[in-house]
Enzyme design. Structure first.
Site, PDB file in Angstrom:
ATOM      1  CB  THR A   1      -0.911   0.027   1.241  1.00  0.00           C
ATOM      2  OG1 THR A   1      -0.096   0.247   2.414  1.00  0.00           O
ATOM      3  CG2 THR A   1      -1.673  -1.280   1.402  1.00  0.00           C
TER       4      THR A   1
ATOM      5  CG  HIS B   1       1.542   2.706   6.186  1.00  0.00           C
ATOM      6  ND1 HIS B   1       0.817   3.511   7.034  1.00  0.00           N
ATOM      7  CD2 HIS B   1       2.607   2.249   6.909  1.00  0.00           C
ATOM      8  CE1 HIS B   1       1.406   3.543   8.222  1.00  0.00           C
ATOM      9  NE2 HIS B   1       2.494   2.787   8.165  1.00  0.00           N
TER      10      HIS B   1
END
Length: 247
Positions: free
Chosen positions: A177, A179
């Site tokens: 992801t 993140h």
């Protein structure tokens, strides 16, 4: 009916051929991946620095050319320092931060992430070696859970009158992801804001975001680079160095 049976037989042969082709390509990808991982592991082993020596940086880059001042111990001569080019700059004040004065000892604080502790141990050692090589010291080390927790500790260190500069060490790995990218972008902005607010250098010795394990192994020297940069900046902007003379 015979035509239908023949068509079914043909379809079965085509499906079997396709399956074999897919299986062959899959095996080829697995073999290729295994070779790359083996090669990366061998390269990583070669990159391991001897105890007491600074970590090396890779000499070949995909996105930029090597040649950083921080990548060599040799004397670097810039164009404006050569006899052929000096006359062009005779009326210009030119300086390189931290390269003049008495080489005062800089007192450093280090904020370092606990994730990937073996990698971080090596980065901390590289930072220590860099500080010693420049006649400076790491006076305080604070381990934090991760890069996202570093800003508060960095601010605390910048408020400490016994420290001249701070270096942040960490590794934001490649994930599935965004993140890591979000965390890296957020912390990078905060570190720079704190540096400008307190007037003390904050060295960015963070690998990533988006770095693979193999890439991280090759970039332990980011720690030493960030340390050296912080020391040079501190010698210029935190110790009241005199202005360079006009040429």
């Amino acid at each position: 009916m015979a035509t239908m049976h023949a068509q079914a037989h043909t379809n079965a042969i085509q499906r079997a051929s396709f399956s074999r082709s897919v299986a062959k390509r899959t095996r080829a990808r697995v073999v290729t991946r295994a070779k790359k991982e083996k090669s990366a592991g061998q390269a990583s082993a070669k990159q391991q620095p001897e105890e007491g020596k600074k970590a090396p940086l890779p000499r070949e880059y995909v996105h930029h050319s090597p040649g950083s001042v921080q990548e060599t111990d040799d004397k670097v001569v810039f164009a404006h320092e050569t006899a052929a080019e000096a006359s062009k700059w005779k009326n210009t004040s030119i300086m390189h931060v931290g390269d003049f004065g008495g080489g005062e000892s800089i007192r450093l604080g280090v904020v370092i992430g606990e994730f990937h502790n073996k990698l971080m141990d090596r980065m901390l050692e590289d930072a220590r070696i860099a500080a010693v090589s420049m006649g400076s010291t790491i006076d305080k080390v604070v381990w934090v859970p991760g890069t996202y927790e570093a800003p508060l500790v960095v601010e605390n260190m910048l408020q400490d009158p016994t420290l001249d500069a701070v270096v942040v060490l960490g590794y934001i790995e490649k994930g599935s992801t965004l993140h890591g990218q979000e965390m890296g972008a957020t912390c990078s902005i905060i570190f720079k804001q704190l540096e400008l607010e307190y007037g003390k250098p904050v060295g960015m010795g963070i690998i990533g975001p988006g770095a693979t394990a193999e890439q991280a192994e090759e970039r332990v020297a980011y720690a030493g680079n960030a340390t050296r940069a912080s020391i040079r900046m501190a010698r210029t902007f935190c110790l009241g160095e005199p202005e360079p003379e006009q040429k």
